[in-house]
Design a protein around this motif. Structure first.
Motif, PDB file in Angstrom:
ATOM      1  N   THR A 245      38.761  40.473  40.116  1.00 36.84           N
ATOM      2  CA  THR A 245      38.421  41.834  40.504  1.00 36.84           C
ATOM      3  C   THR A 245      37.308  42.293  39.577  1.00 36.84           C
ATOM      4  O   THR A 245      36.945  41.579  38.637  1.00 36.84           O
ATOM      5  CB  THR A 245      39.654  42.768  40.420  1.00 36.84           C
ATOM      6  N   THR A 246      36.771  43.440  39.851  1.00 40.80           N
ATOM      7  CA  THR A 246      35.762  44.011  38.962  1.00 40.80           C
ATOM      8  C   THR A 246      36.340  45.283  38.355  1.00 40.80           C
ATOM      9  O   THR A 246      37.214  45.926  38.930  1.00 40.80           O
ATOM     10  CB  THR A 246      34.453  44.345  39.705  1.00 40.80           C
ATOM     11  N   GLY A 247      35.855  45.622  37.169  1.00 36.84           N
ATOM     12  CA  GLY A 247      36.322  46.811  36.477  1.00 36.84           C
ATOM     13  C   GLY A 247      36.554  46.514  35.017  1.00 36.84           C
ATOM     14  O   GLY A 247      35.972  45.596  34.457  1.00 36.84           O
ATOM     15  N   THR A 248      37.447  47.272  34.399  1.00 34.06           N
ATOM     16  CA  THR A 248      37.763  47.018  32.999  1.00 34.06           C
ATOM     17  C   THR A 248      38.842  45.945  32.927  1.00 34.06           C
ATOM     18  O   THR A 248      39.718  45.859  33.791  1.00 34.06           O
ATOM     19  CB  THR A 248      38.249  48.290  32.277  1.00 34.06           C
ATOM     20  N   SER A 249      38.799  45.133  31.894  1.00 36.17           N
ATOM     21  CA  SER A 249      39.678  43.968  31.790  1.00 36.17           C
ATOM     22  C   SER A 249      41.156  44.326  31.872  1.00 36.17           C
ATOM     23  O   SER A 249      41.894  43.761  32.681  1.00 36.17           O
ATOM     24  CB  SER A 249      39.393  43.212  30.497  1.00 36.17           C
ATOM     25  N   GLY A 250      41.615  45.228  31.025  1.00 37.97           N
ATOM     26  CA  GLY A 250      43.033  45.567  31.002  1.00 37.97           C
ATOM     27  C   GLY A 250      43.528  46.107  32.326  1.00 37.97           C
ATOM     28  O   GLY A 250      44.549  45.661  32.857  1.00 37.97           O
ATOM     29  N   GLU A 251      42.814  47.067  32.875  1.00 33.87           N
ATOM     30  CA  GLU A 251      43.215  47.654  34.154  1.00 33.87           C
ATOM     31  C   GLU A 251      43.174  46.621  35.272  1.00 33.87           C
ATOM     32  O   GLU A 251      44.048  46.596  36.140  1.00 33.87           O
ATOM     33  CB  GLU A 251      42.311  48.834  34.508  1.00 33.87           C
TER      34      GLU A 251
ATOM     35  N   THR B 220      54.018  29.461  40.747  1.00 35.21           N
ATOM     36  CA  THR B 220      52.597  29.466  41.069  1.00 35.21           C
ATOM     37  C   THR B 220      51.878  30.222  39.961  1.00 35.21           C
ATOM     38  O   THR B 220      52.349  31.266  39.515  1.00 35.21           O
ATOM     39  CB  THR B 220      52.351  30.165  42.421  1.00 35.21           C
ATOM     40  N   VAL B 221      50.731  29.700  39.543  1.00 36.76           N
ATOM     41  CA  VAL B 221      49.952  30.342  38.496  1.00 36.76           C
ATOM     42  C   VAL B 221      48.710  30.972  39.108  1.00 36.76           C
ATOM     43  O   VAL B 221      47.886  30.289  39.717  1.00 36.76           O
ATOM     44  CB  VAL B 221      49.564  29.346  37.379  1.00 36.76           C
ATOM     45  N   ILE B 222      48.610  32.274  38.945  1.00 34.37           N
ATOM     46  CA  ILE B 222      47.431  33.020  39.367  1.00 34.37           C
ATOM     47  C   ILE B 222      46.500  33.068  38.160  1.00 34.37           C
ATOM     48  O   ILE B 222      46.886  33.570  37.105  1.00 34.37           O
ATOM     49  CB  ILE B 222      47.784  34.470  39.795  1.00 34.37           C
ATOM     50  N   ILE B 223      45.303  32.537  38.316  1.00 33.28           N
ATOM     51  CA  ILE B 223      44.332  32.559  37.225  1.00 33.28           C
ATOM     52  C   ILE B 223      43.406  33.735  37.497  1.00 33.28           C
ATOM     53  O   ILE B 223      42.603  33.709  38.427  1.00 33.28           O
ATOM     54  CB  ILE B 223      43.553  31.242  37.135  1.00 33.28           C
ATOM     55  N   ALA B 224      43.583  34.790  36.698  1.00 33.07           N
ATOM     56  CA  ALA B 224      42.906  36.061  36.956  1.00 33.07           C
ATOM     57  C   ALA B 224      41.712  36.252  36.038  1.00 33.07           C
ATOM     58  O   ALA B 224      41.811  36.080  34.828  1.00 33.07           O
ATOM     59  CB  ALA B 224      43.881  37.214  36.771  1.00 33.07           C
ATOM     60  N   HIS B 225      40.609  36.623  36.633  1.00 28.83           N
ATOM     61  CA  HIS B 225      39.380  36.909  35.886  1.00 28.83           C
ATOM     62  C   HIS B 225      38.914  38.300  36.292  1.00 28.83           C
ATOM     63  O   HIS B 225      38.870  38.616  37.480  1.00 28.83           O
ATOM     64  CB  HIS B 225      38.310  35.869  36.238  1.00 28.83           C
ATOM     65  N   VAL B 226      38.587  39.131  35.324  1.00 32.54           N
ATOM     66  CA  VAL B 226      38.077  40.476  35.610  1.00 32.54           C
ATOM     67  C   VAL B 226      36.614  40.524  35.194  1.00 32.54           C
ATOM     68  O   VAL B 226      36.280  40.250  34.041  1.00 32.54           O
ATOM     69  CB  VAL B 226      38.887  41.560  34.866  1.00 32.54           C
TER      70      VAL B 226
END
Length: 159
Positions: free
Chosen positions: A103-109, A45-51
């Protein structure tokens, strides 16, 4: 032409996290190729993550919703982003199961946090061509992910 840097052992991959951002529009095909290479053989399964940082989240909400007072879950907002939709379409054409997450916040974290939350077996993150001096280091987001992710990280960059 693309360059992929990472271990290539895909045994046991169940969850692959693909980190995307608004600047990834130009490298969708490159990212999809890298994800397909590791996800298809194991039916992962591929989780497509956006921050989203707070400002980009607010801007995206204003663009997508009729009134800025409406509430929208970050995962739903990520699913409506054009880069996410394009990646989902391409991966689903390859019979890859996708799940948008945000999620919200800084990209790396944020990427590392989502990777932990979904128990990712691999993280794939894109980057851009750098100057000769810049080639000695990765971008701050990629570096943060590589140093802190709970699993191997594949760095994909355009040439």
């Amino acid at each position: 032409m693309t360059e992929v840097t990472a271990a290539t052992d895909t045994r046991g991959l169940e969850t692959v996290l693909l980190a995307v951002g608004s600047r990834d529009d130009a490298r969708v095909d490159t990212l999809v190729d890298a994800v397909t290479e590791v996800a298809v053989p194991t039916d992962a399964t591929v989780i497509i993550a956006h921050v989203f940082d707070p400002d980009s989240y607010r801007e995206a909400v204003e663009q997508l919703l009729e009134t800025p007072d409406e509430n929208i879950d970050p995962d739903e907002l990520a699913a409506q982003m054009s880069v996410t939709q394009e990646i989902i379409d391409e991966l689903e054409a390859e019979s890859v199961t996708t799940v948008p997450r945000a999620t919200t916040g800084t990209s790396g974290e944020g990427i590392v946090s989502i990777a932990r939350d979904v128990s990712a077996d691999r993280v794939i993150v894109g980057g851009r061509q750098r100057s000769p001096a810049g080639k000695a280091i990765f971008g701050s987001t990629a570096q943060e992910v590589m140093l802190n992710a709970p699993c191997p990280v594949t760095f994909v960059r355009d040439r």
